[in-house]
Design a protein around this motif. Sequence first.
Motif, PDB file in Angstrom:
ATOM      1  N   ASP A  53       0.752  -0.566  -0.183  1.00  0.00           N
ATOM      2  CA  ASP A  53      -0.154  -0.175  -0.322  1.00  0.00           C
ATOM      3  C   ASP A  53       0.850   1.551   0.088  1.00  0.00           C
ATOM      4  O   ASP A  53       1.009   1.249   1.101  1.00  0.00           O
ATOM      5  CB  ASP A  53      -0.668   0.037   1.662  1.00  0.00           C
ATOM      6  N   PRO A  54       0.984   2.106  -0.905  1.00  0.00           N
ATOM      7  CA  PRO A  54       2.437   3.077  -1.161  1.00  0.00           C
ATOM      8  C   PRO A  54       1.905   4.073  -0.689  1.00  0.00           C
ATOM      9  O   PRO A  54       2.527   4.740   0.090  1.00  0.00           O
ATOM     10  CB  PRO A  54       1.320   3.566  -2.895  1.00  0.00           C
ATOM     11  N   GLU A  55       0.712   4.303   0.275  1.00  0.00           N
ATOM     12  CA  GLU A  55      -0.044   5.454   1.101  1.00  0.00           C
ATOM     13  C   GLU A  55      -0.105   5.007   2.289  1.00  0.00           C
ATOM     14  O   GLU A  55       1.195   6.438   3.156  1.00  0.00           O
ATOM     15  CB  GLU A  55      -1.783   5.429   0.667  1.00  0.00           C
ATOM     16  N   PHE A  56       0.103   3.776   2.515  1.00  0.00           N
ATOM     17  CA  PHE A  56       0.483   3.577   4.461  1.00  0.00           C
ATOM     18  C   PHE A  56       2.138   3.541   4.222  1.00  0.00           C
ATOM     19  O   PHE A  56       2.653   4.063   5.946  1.00  0.00           O
ATOM     20  CB  PHE A  56      -0.187   2.028   4.547  1.00  0.00           C
ATOM     21  N   SER A  57       3.115   3.182   3.428  1.00  0.00           N
ATOM     22  CA  SER A  57       4.104   3.339   2.888  1.00  0.00           C
ATOM     23  C   SER A  57       4.804   4.541   3.412  1.00  0.00           C
ATOM     24  O   SER A  57       5.438   5.038   4.178  1.00  0.00           O
ATOM     25  CB  SER A  57       4.252   2.449   2.283  1.00  0.00           C
ATOM     26  N   ALA A  58       4.005   5.744   2.971  1.00  0.00           N
ATOM     27  CA  ALA A  58       4.714   7.382   2.549  1.00  0.00           C
ATOM     28  C   ALA A  58       4.417   7.608   3.665  1.00  0.00           C
ATOM     29  O   ALA A  58       5.171   7.835   5.140  1.00  0.00           O
ATOM     30  CB  ALA A  58       3.783   7.595   1.626  1.00  0.00           C
ATOM     31  N   TRP A  59       3.070   7.125   4.236  1.00  0.00           N
ATOM     32  CA  TRP A  59       2.437   7.626   6.124  1.00  0.00           C
ATOM     33  C   TRP A  59       3.760   6.890   7.476  1.00  0.00           C
ATOM     34  O   TRP A  59       3.854   8.152   7.943  1.00  0.00           O
ATOM     35  CB  TRP A  59       1.056   6.766   6.466  1.00  0.00           C
ATOM     36  N   LEU A  60       4.141   5.730   6.831  1.00  0.00           N
ATOM     37  CA  LEU A  60       5.052   5.304   7.803  1.00  0.00           C
ATOM     38  C   LEU A  60       6.320   5.510   8.213  1.00  0.00           C
ATOM     39  O   LEU A  60       6.634   5.904   9.306  1.00  0.00           O
ATOM     40  CB  LEU A  60       5.342   3.646   7.397  1.00  0.00           C
ATOM     41  N   CYS A  61       6.274   5.740   6.485  1.00  0.00           N
ATOM     42  CA  CYS A  61       8.093   6.391   6.868  1.00  0.00           C
ATOM     43  C   CYS A  61       8.557   7.821   7.572  1.00  0.00           C
ATOM     44  O   CYS A  61       9.201   8.544   7.869  1.00  0.00           O
ATOM     45  CB  CYS A  61       8.950   6.154   4.709  1.00  0.00           C
ATOM     46  N   LYS A  62       7.143   8.852   7.037  1.00  0.00           N
ATOM     47  CA  LYS A  62       7.278  10.079   7.443  1.00  0.00           C
ATOM     48  C   LYS A  62       7.195   9.859   9.032  1.00  0.00           C
ATOM     49  O   LYS A  62       7.535  10.423  10.206  1.00  0.00           O
ATOM     50  CB  LYS A  62       5.930  10.405   7.369  1.00  0.00           C
ATOM     51  N   ARG A  63       5.851   9.007   9.719  1.00  0.00           N
ATOM     52  CA  ARG A  63       5.791   9.150  11.218  1.00  0.00           C
ATOM     53  C   ARG A  63       7.072   8.345  11.956  1.00  0.00           C
ATOM     54  O   ARG A  63       7.370   8.837  12.929  1.00  0.00           O
ATOM     55  CB  ARG A  63       4.874   8.389  11.168  1.00  0.00           C
ATOM     56  N   THR A  64       7.761   7.358  11.564  1.00  0.00           N
ATOM     57  CA  THR A  64       8.729   6.494  11.711  1.00  0.00           C
ATOM     58  C   THR A  64      10.102   7.036  12.053  1.00  0.00           C
ATOM     59  O   THR A  64      10.990   8.132  10.891  1.00  0.00           O
ATOM     60  CB  THR A  64       9.403   5.027  11.441  1.00  0.00           C
ATOM     61  N   PRO A  65      11.052   7.939  12.986  1.00  0.00           N
ATOM     62  CA  PRO A  65      11.997   9.053  12.771  1.00  0.00           C
ATOM     63  C   PRO A  65      13.006   8.326  12.027  1.00  0.00           C
ATOM     64  O   PRO A  65      14.007   8.963  12.105  1.00  0.00           O
ATOM     65  CB  PRO A  65      12.405   9.053  14.271  1.00  0.00           C
ATOM     66  N   ALA A  66      13.423   7.258  12.252  1.00  0.00           N
ATOM     67  CA  ALA A  66      14.475   6.433  10.717  1.00  0.00           C
ATOM     68  C   ALA A  66      14.184   6.732  10.018  1.00  0.00           C
ATOM     69  O   ALA A  66      14.877   6.567   8.788  1.00  0.00           O
ATOM     70  CB  ALA A  66      14.465   5.078  11.098  1.00  0.00           C
ATOM     71  N   GLY A  67      12.651   6.943   9.345  1.00  0.00           N
ATOM     72  CA  GLY A  67      12.164   7.453   7.823  1.00  0.00           C
ATOM     73  C   GLY A  67      12.062   6.331   7.114  1.00  0.00           C
ATOM     74  O   GLY A  67      11.948   6.617   6.010  1.00  0.00           O
ATOM     75  N   ARG A  68      11.780   4.738   7.665  1.00  0.00           N
ATOM     76  CA  ARG A  68      11.897   3.624   6.742  1.00  0.00           C
ATOM     77  C   ARG A  68      11.556   2.942   7.604  1.00  0.00           C
ATOM     78  O   ARG A  68      11.323   2.650   8.539  1.00  0.00           O
ATOM     79  CB  ARG A  68      13.258   3.418   6.246  1.00  0.00           C
ATOM     80  N   TRP A  69      11.035   1.189   6.105  1.00  0.00           N
ATOM     81  CA  TRP A  69      10.459  -0.077   7.397  1.00  0.00           C
ATOM     82  C   TRP A  69      12.239  -0.383   7.607  1.00  0.00           C
ATOM     83  O   TRP A  69      12.972  -0.667   7.459  1.00  0.00           O
ATOM     84  CB  TRP A  69      10.229  -0.878   6.207  1.00  0.00           C
ATOM     85  N   GLY A  70      11.821  -1.059   8.911  1.00  0.00           N
ATOM     86  CA  GLY A  70      12.821  -2.236   9.179  1.00  0.00           C
ATOM     87  C   GLY A  70      13.495  -3.236   8.403  1.00  0.00           C
ATOM     88  O   GLY A  70      12.529  -3.386   7.582  1.00  0.00           O
ATOM     89  N   ARG A  71      14.369  -3.168   8.317  1.00  0.00           N
ATOM     90  CA  ARG A  71      15.119  -4.765   7.737  1.00  0.00           C
ATOM     91  C   ARG A  71      15.146  -5.898   9.250  1.00  0.00           C
ATOM     92  O   ARG A  71      15.592  -5.193  10.143  1.00  0.00           O
ATOM     93  CB  ARG A  71      16.342  -4.734   7.311  1.00  0.00           C
ATOM     94  N   VAL A  72      14.316  -7.623   8.741  1.00  0.00           N
ATOM     95  CA  VAL A  72      14.538  -8.510   9.986  1.00  0.00           C
ATOM     96  C   VAL A  72      15.752  -8.075   9.910  1.00  0.00           C
ATOM     97  O   VAL A  72      15.790  -8.732  11.710  1.00  0.00           O
ATOM     98  CB  VAL A  72      13.903  -9.298   8.759  1.00  0.00           C
ATOM     99  N   GLU A  73      16.958  -8.166   9.410  1.00  0.00           N
ATOM    100  CA  GLU A  73      17.822  -8.757  10.550  1.00  0.00           C
ATOM    101  C   GLU A  73      18.422  -7.751  10.882  1.00  0.00           C
ATOM    102  O   GLU A  73      19.408  -7.646  12.277  1.00  0.00           O
ATOM    103  CB  GLU A  73      19.224  -9.091   8.943  1.00  0.00           C
ATOM    104  N   GLU A  74      17.817  -6.626  11.317  1.00  0.00           N
ATOM    105  CA  GLU A  74      17.557  -5.868  12.405  1.00  0.00           C
ATOM    106  C   GLU A  74      17.545  -6.092  13.573  1.00  0.00           C
ATOM    107  O   GLU A  74      17.795  -5.250  14.448  1.00  0.00           O
ATOM    108  CB  GLU A  74      17.318  -3.969  11.632  1.00  0.00           C
ATOM    109  N   LEU A  75      16.934  -7.488  13.214  1.00  0.00           N
ATOM    110  CA  LEU A  75      16.161  -7.714  15.076  1.00  0.00           C
ATOM    111  C   LEU A  75      17.261  -8.163  15.767  1.00  0.00           C
ATOM    112  O   LEU A  75      17.121  -8.778  16.896  1.00  0.00           O
ATOM    113  CB  LEU A  75      14.856  -8.277  14.629  1.00  0.00           C
ATOM    114  N   CYS A  76      18.373  -9.081  14.348  1.00  0.00           N
ATOM    115  CA  CYS A  76      19.352  -9.772  15.441  1.00  0.00           C
ATOM    116  C   CYS A  76      19.597  -9.655  16.456  1.00  0.00           C
ATOM    117  O   CYS A  76      20.411 -10.553  17.616  1.00  0.00           O
ATOM    118  CB  CYS A  76      19.825 -10.512  13.955  1.00  0.00           C
ATOM    119  N   GLY A  77      20.531  -8.453  16.897  1.00  0.00           N
ATOM    120  CA  GLY A  77      21.256  -7.957  17.403  1.00  0.00           C
ATOM    121  C   GLY A  77      20.606  -7.793  19.073  1.00  0.00           C
ATOM    122  O   GLY A  77      21.253  -7.841  19.743  1.00  0.00           O
ATOM    123  N   ALA A  78      19.266  -7.304  18.907  1.00  0.00           N
ATOM    124  CA  ALA A  78      18.786  -7.325  19.852  1.00  0.00           C
ATOM    125  C   ALA A  78      17.924  -8.676  20.614  1.00  0.00           C
ATOM    126  O   ALA A  78      18.336  -9.006  22.024  1.00  0.00           O
ATOM    127  CB  ALA A  78      17.302  -6.426  19.978  1.00  0.00           C
TER     128      ALA A  78
END
Length: 267
Positions: free
Chosen positions: A215-240
């Motif tokens: 959903d392009p509209e949701f994706s644009a909203w999410l990137c604006k709403r998230t301080p990091a400005g993007r979706w997460g990548r699953v490998e970024e959960l591994c360190g935690a």
Amino acid sequence: MKETYSKETSGSQALRLFGLHGRRALVTGSGRGIGLALAVGLAQAGAALVINARNEQHAAAVAARLRDEGFEAEIAVFDVADAEGVTRAVDDIEARIGPIDILVNNAGIQRRAPLEEFAASDWNALMRVNLDGVFHVTQAVARHMLPRGRGKIINVSSVQSALARPTIAPYAASKGALRMLTQGMCADWARHGIQVNALAPGYFATDLNRALTDDPEFSAWLCKRTPAGRWGRVEELCGAAVFLASEASSFVNGQTLFVDGGLTSVV
């Protein structure tokens, strides 16, 4: 006597704190998505894996691929919502493969609909997997961990344990309950040497979120709403996950660690 430190000593100590060599991790729902990424992350830190899925052929294919990449991987085929099947499977792992040192409760499902139209069958399915399933698996594993006096349990929650959105109120309810179940497990088992914590991923591009990533509209909203400005990548959960599974978190218990690009930190 004054203790001295060196870069070599400090580096070795850090590796020991975060290393998972000699530990075995059962990751539920680890045939794809976040579960597979977490399993790989734990394996890269040294853990032997038990891959779980409901489909034996799929689980076997994933484990074979991991072994080809140099990791130690076995399979356990069971449905987390089947309490008796879970107990049999966990007992078999302990007897046939070896002790489960780390449990990652990742298996989960999503259903979307306006709350006034949400089917009771979908509500029940969500709770059976997202909440009951965690209870069944953790109870079965903890019965083996408790006599050993040690164990690491990581429940995969969600930012929806703290934030609600339209059409997913039941999912949010299941993850909110899981957050409190994590604290309850800590209350019961911390004194027995077991650490129980939760990971709360933000928005990651997975099959579970395909309706949103498409959903392009949701994706644009999410990137604006998230301080990091993007979706997460699953490998970024591994360190935690490695932190919570390792000795580095030996005095961390009953906590929920949000990995969300800052989403829950801002209005």
